[in-house]
Scaffold this active site. Structure first.
Site, PDB file in Angstrom:
ATOM      1  N   ASP A  34       0.673  -1.147  -0.028  1.00 54.96           N
ATOM      2  CA  ASP A  34      -0.034  -0.136  -0.024  1.00 54.96           C
ATOM      3  C   ASP A  34       0.825   1.291   0.156  1.00 54.96           C
ATOM      4  O   ASP A  34       1.723   1.330   0.914  1.00 54.96           O
ATOM      5  CB  ASP A  34      -1.080  -0.033   1.142  1.00 54.96           C
ATOM      6  CG  ASP A  34      -1.914   0.981   1.104  1.00 54.96           C
ATOM      7  OD1 ASP A  34      -1.769   2.144   0.819  1.00 54.96           O
ATOM      8  OD2 ASP A  34      -3.382   0.669   1.547  1.00 54.96           O
ATOM      9  N   SER A  56      -7.114   4.062  -1.261  1.00 54.46           N
ATOM     10  CA  SER A  56      -6.934   2.522  -1.030  1.00 54.46           C
ATOM     11  C   SER A  56      -8.189   1.846  -1.350  1.00 54.46           C
ATOM     12  O   SER A  56      -8.179   0.664  -1.713  1.00 54.46           O
ATOM     13  CB  SER A  56      -6.437   2.197   0.145  1.00 54.46           C
ATOM     14  OG  SER A  56      -5.258   2.765   0.353  1.00 54.46           O
ATOM     15  N   ASP A 104      -9.408  -1.801   7.467  1.00 54.75           N
ATOM     16  CA  ASP A 104      -9.048  -0.907   6.719  1.00 54.75           C
ATOM     17  C   ASP A 104      -9.553  -1.265   5.435  1.00 54.75           C
ATOM     18  O   ASP A 104      -9.642  -2.376   5.045  1.00 54.75           O
ATOM     19  CB  ASP A 104      -7.503  -0.633   6.837  1.00 54.75           C
ATOM     20  CG  ASP A 104      -7.119   0.759   6.457  1.00 54.75           C
ATOM     21  OD1 ASP A 104      -8.034   1.756   6.318  1.00 54.75           O
ATOM     22  OD2 ASP A 104      -5.934   0.633   5.673  1.00 54.75           O
ATOM     23  N   THR A 120      -7.907  -1.845   2.176  1.00 61.38           N
ATOM     24  CA  THR A 120      -7.433  -2.866   1.628  1.00 61.38           C
ATOM     25  C   THR A 120      -8.011  -4.247   1.864  1.00 61.38           C
ATOM     26  O   THR A 120      -8.568  -4.873   0.887  1.00 61.38           O
ATOM     27  CB  THR A 120      -5.908  -2.761   1.455  1.00 61.38           C
ATOM     28  OG1 THR A 120      -5.427  -1.497   1.216  1.00 61.38           O
ATOM     29  CG2 THR A 120      -5.423  -3.776   0.275  1.00 61.38           C
ATOM     30  N   GLU A 162      -0.718  -7.729   3.002  1.00 59.56           N
ATOM     31  CA  GLU A 162      -0.548  -6.320   2.607  1.00 59.56           C
ATOM     32  C   GLU A 162       0.394  -5.617   3.559  1.00 59.56           C
ATOM     33  O   GLU A 162       0.542  -5.802   4.712  1.00 59.56           O
ATOM     34  CB  GLU A 162      -1.877  -5.634   2.980  1.00 59.56           C
ATOM     35  CG  GLU A 162      -1.789  -4.331   2.514  1.00 59.56           C
ATOM     36  CD  GLU A 162      -2.825  -3.398   3.226  1.00 59.56           C
ATOM     37  OE1 GLU A 162      -2.895  -2.204   2.278  1.00 59.56           O
ATOM     38  OE2 GLU A 162      -3.543  -3.381   3.946  1.00 59.56           O
ATOM     39  N   ASP A 186       2.327   2.875   3.114  1.00 56.43           N
ATOM     40  CA  ASP A 186       1.216   3.995   2.986  1.00 56.43           C
ATOM     41  C   ASP A 186       1.277   5.109   4.091  1.00 56.43           C
ATOM     42  O   ASP A 186       1.666   6.451   3.891  1.00 56.43           O
ATOM     43  CB  ASP A 186       0.094   3.575   2.703  1.00 56.43           C
ATOM     44  CG  ASP A 186      -1.014   4.615   2.585  1.00 56.43           C
ATOM     45  OD1 ASP A 186      -0.949   5.199   1.774  1.00 56.43           O
ATOM     46  OD2 ASP A 186      -2.023   4.615   3.350  1.00 56.43           O
ATOM     47  N   ASP A 220      -1.581  -0.205  -4.630  1.00 61.81           N
ATOM     48  CA  ASP A 220      -2.906   0.455  -5.100  1.00 61.81           C
ATOM     49  C   ASP A 220      -2.533   1.770  -5.451  1.00 61.81           C
ATOM     50  O   ASP A 220      -3.450   2.038  -6.228  1.00 61.81           O
ATOM     51  CB  ASP A 220      -3.634   0.558  -3.853  1.00 61.81           C
ATOM     52  CG  ASP A 220      -2.929   0.803  -2.391  1.00 61.81           C
ATOM     53  OD1 ASP A 220      -1.835   1.078  -2.409  1.00 61.81           O
ATOM     54  OD2 ASP A 220      -3.919   0.967  -1.441  1.00 61.81           O
ATOM     55  N   HIS A 247      -2.115  10.955  -1.428  1.00 58.32           N
ATOM     56  CA  HIS A 247      -1.496   9.933  -2.520  1.00 58.32           C
ATOM     57  C   HIS A 247      -1.147  10.750  -3.690  1.00 58.32           C
ATOM     58  O   HIS A 247      -1.425  11.913  -3.910  1.00 58.32           O
ATOM     59  CB  HIS A 247      -2.727   8.969  -2.835  1.00 58.32           C
ATOM     60  CG  HIS A 247      -3.119   8.080  -1.759  1.00 58.32           C
ATOM     61  ND1 HIS A 247      -4.377   7.541  -1.719  1.00 58.32           N
ATOM     62  CD2 HIS A 247      -2.543   8.194  -0.422  1.00 58.32           C
ATOM     63  CE1 HIS A 247      -4.584   6.639  -0.585  1.00 58.32           C
ATOM     64  NE2 HIS A 247      -3.306   7.142   0.328  1.00 58.32           N
TER      65      HIS A 247
HETATM   66 ZN    ZN Z   1      -4.177  -0.681   2.481  1.00 60.31          ZN
HETATM   67 ZN    ZN Z   2      -2.978   6.238   2.052  1.00 56.99          ZN
END
Ligand code: ZN
Ligand code: ZN
Ligand code: NAG
Ligand code: NAG
Ligand code: NAG
Length: 612
Positions: free
Chosen positions: A102, A150, A201, A203, A344, A349, A392, A500
């Site tokens: 991520d 995500s 979360d 994902t 993951e 991230d 992602d 992002h």
């Molecule tokens: Zn994620």
């Molecule tokens: Zn993020």
């Protein structure tokens, strides 16, 4: 299956590139275009035409040879375990491991590779495990933005469709789309989710639940333990996010209601693991029974840079991945179908959101180790399988270069600065907050802050301004961001956002042969399509079953046709209008170009339910 050579050979840089660069630099500095095209059409011109034609023919010949070779080599697998080639599908029992990094963009790889080489004393050609398995790139935009979140990113993987930022495996029309994990479960595969953040979360949620907005984590938790129109679809869960499973009457809960999901999960047959000790009792997976619910933190498992000194409290991503592989493989030893596992590296991230390069390189290294562990498993396992990994999206707009002064920039960045940090900016900020709360004396506060900078981040030359920015409780910029900036500047690492970015991300695979369809540049939805195709799953049939659950509810049996309230269709997905959500079409410019004011910056701080 045998390990392969690096998938893509490094490109040899051309002689002319340094000249071209000099020209481009001149153009950058003077603001003028270079004028190569305005030459006279003399002999030089025709000689160039001749050379160009020759180069064209030679290139075409190479491509033809390459295509023929590709066809020959990818048709049937040499180890004879199973066949999977252009136009075909794999046959027989098989396993699929899908890994998500991520927020890991291409620059995260460059940064981590240099960091690894420096800290482990390796030569420049010793690269990451990931580097040897790069296969292609993925285009990440969502239905509602060129910059995905995500939720939309994972919906592309789980369902194979584009949706809006915030969507958890629902389409822009707010109907649920069947996921690869659900289809695998219905087809008899065992399934698992392993993460380092909350299991609720975006994902992981996208594989095993459907809601209209990612913020509905209480509902996501319920669906993950089997309060789902298709029944329980996940066999193995490992990660953080316990808080959404605890009733609101309990310490550490972040549920809005008083439902005890841990008790409900256990009634449904889940074996619940609460901590490191319980994880260790699995004996690496040999002693485990499915279904299994392992929640090892209230929210996130700490960043690897902080976790490694708390190894007795939290398992690593690699340890959880190895255990999950062993458990799922033993559980399917005697069955016709294998397993689907999603792993993951969730907090790459978060380090990007925090603009914390020291935390990020350690997250990427931890992910690289988990990736290597999966490769090792596939290599030894008698059941054929494939590992596909991708991100992602990118987070932070990371650059391994940063202009610190108005004078011409230096061409360098300094991984040694990251190597001197022993903790994340998040950790340092927590320490600071805990200490300053009990320390009224200003000189002592300053001294403590300087000592913390030294001990946690390895920074010994903090300026008075930097220390003031940390000590000042009125500073609208949170201390975690100040710490991260102190590190980033010294390492000359740049960030363009705390959110992002829209850059393409890499696709990795255990072998080109098994994932040939993902070579080159792809839409992220094609990754999702590949996952379903590899296991030969009928996702549309799952979507149809979910559509039939329009009036499903977890608490009461579905209403019968005739007495249904159309207004309650897909009630179980949660309010689709929970906030001002863009569903389709891109936003356009409306006059925002100024540096944003710092007002309300507190809202940016990562917390439970934060939108990543
Ligand atoms: Zn994620
Ligand atoms: Zn993020
Ligand atoms: C806890 O949940 C119950 C409903 O399940 C609700 O009535 C109550 O207000 C909640 N308490 C808190 C403190 O949120
Ligand atoms: C790392 O820390 C050591 C010991 O404090 C120091 O000598 C060195 O200059 C630091 N390196 C960097 C790149 O900051
Ligand atoms: C359905 O919603 C509409 C508009 O919100 C409302 O006018 C109507 O009365 C609702 N129908 C029922 C059966 O509740």
């Amino acid at each position: 299956m045998p390990q392969e050579e690096p998938l893509l050979a490094p490109r040899v840089s051309s002689e002319q590139s340094s000249i071209r660069n000099a020209e481009e630099e001149d153009a950058l500095l003077t603001g003028e275009r270079t004028s190569r095209s305005e030459r006279q059409r003399g002999w030089g011109f025709w000689r160039e035409v001749g050379l160009f034609a020759w180069a064209l023919i030679a290139t075409a010949a190479v491509i033809v040879i390459a295509v023929i070779y590709q066809h020959e080599s990818s048709g049937v697998q040499s180890d004879g375990k199973h066949s999977w080639g252009p136009g075909g599908k794999p046959t027989g029992k098989r396993n699929l491991v899908f890994m998500v990094s991520d927020g890991m963009g291409p620059t995260s790889l460059s940064m981590t590779r240099s960091f690894k080489q420096l800290t482990q004393g390796l030569p420049a050609d010793e690269v990451l495990v990931l580097d040897k398995h790069i296969l292609g790139t993925s285009r990440t935009r969502s239905s509602s933005s060129l910059v995905t979140d995500s939720a939309a990113g994972a919906t592309a993987f789980s369902c194979g469709f584009k949706s809006y930022n915030g969507a958890i495996s629902v389409l822009p029309d707010h109907s649920p789309c069947g996921t690869v994990l659900e289809a695998a479960s219905l087809a008899g595969y065992k399934t698992g989710l392993v993460v380092t953040t909350r299991i609720t979360d975006a994902t992981p949620a996208c594989f095993a639940s459907h809601v209209n907005l990612r913020q509905y984590e209480d509902r996501i938790a319920e669906q993950e333990i089997g309060e789902h129109p298709l029944g329980r679809v996940v066999d193995l869960i490992m990660g953080g996010g316990r808080c959404h499973f605890l009733p609101n009457t309990t310490d550490g809960s972040c549920r809005a209601d008083d439902r005890d999901l841990l008790a409900i999960a256990q009634e449904k047959g889940f074996n619940y693991l609460n901590d490191r000790k319980a994880f260790d009792s699995l004996n690496g997976g040999a002693e485990a029974k499915l279904p299994l619910l392992g929640l090892f933190a209230d929210k996130d498992i700490p960043y690897e840079i902080d976790r490694r000194t708390q190894n007795d409290v939290y398992p690593s991503l690699e340890e959880m991945s190895r255990a999950a592989l062993k458990i799922l493989s033993e559980a399917t030893a005697d069955s016709e179908q294998g397993f689907f596992l999603m792993i993951e590296g969730s907090r790459i991230d978060h380090a990007g959101h925090g603009n914390d390069p020291a935390a990020q390189v350690n997250e990427v290294l931890a992910y690289d180790k988990a990736f290597a562990a999966v490769l090792e498993f596939l290599d030894k396992d008698s059941t054929p399988g494939v590992l596909v990994g991708t991100s992602d999206h990118e987070t932070g707009g990371l650059a391994v270069a940063r202009q610190l002064h108005v004078t011409y920039p230096e061409y360098l960045w300094l991984p040694g600065v990251l190597a001197n940090a022993s903790h994340s900016a998040e950790y340092a900020a927590n320490e600071l907050q805990n200490h300053l709360g009990q320390e009224p004396d200003d000189a002592a506060r300053q001294a403590y802050t300087r000592e913390l900078l030294k001990k946690a981040l390895g920074v010994e030359d903090a300026t008075q301004e930097e220390v003031d920015a940390l000590v000042d409780t009125e500073n609208p910029i949170p201390p975690a961001f100040v710490f991260a900036d102190i590190i980033s500047r010294r390492a000359q690492v740049g960030w363009s956002t705390h959110g992002h970015s829209g850059v393409d991300v890499n696709i990795y695979a255990s072998s080109t042969k098994d994932a040939w369809a993902l070579q080159g540049n792809h839409e992220n939805t094609e990754v999702g399509t590949f996952l379903a195709n590899y296991l030969d799953l009928d996702i549309d049939a799952v979507t149809k079953r979910l559509e039939d659950s329009k009036f499903w509810s977890s608490s009461s049996p579905p209403s019968t046709q005739g007495e249904i309230d159309e207004n309650k269709s897909f009630n179980w997905l949660g309010d689709p209008l929970g906030e001002d959500v863009r569903i389709e079409d891109l936003d356009s410019y409306h006059g925002d170009f100024k540096k944003r004011s710092l007002g309300g910056i507190e809202e940016l701080e990562c917390g439970c339910g934060a939108v990543h």
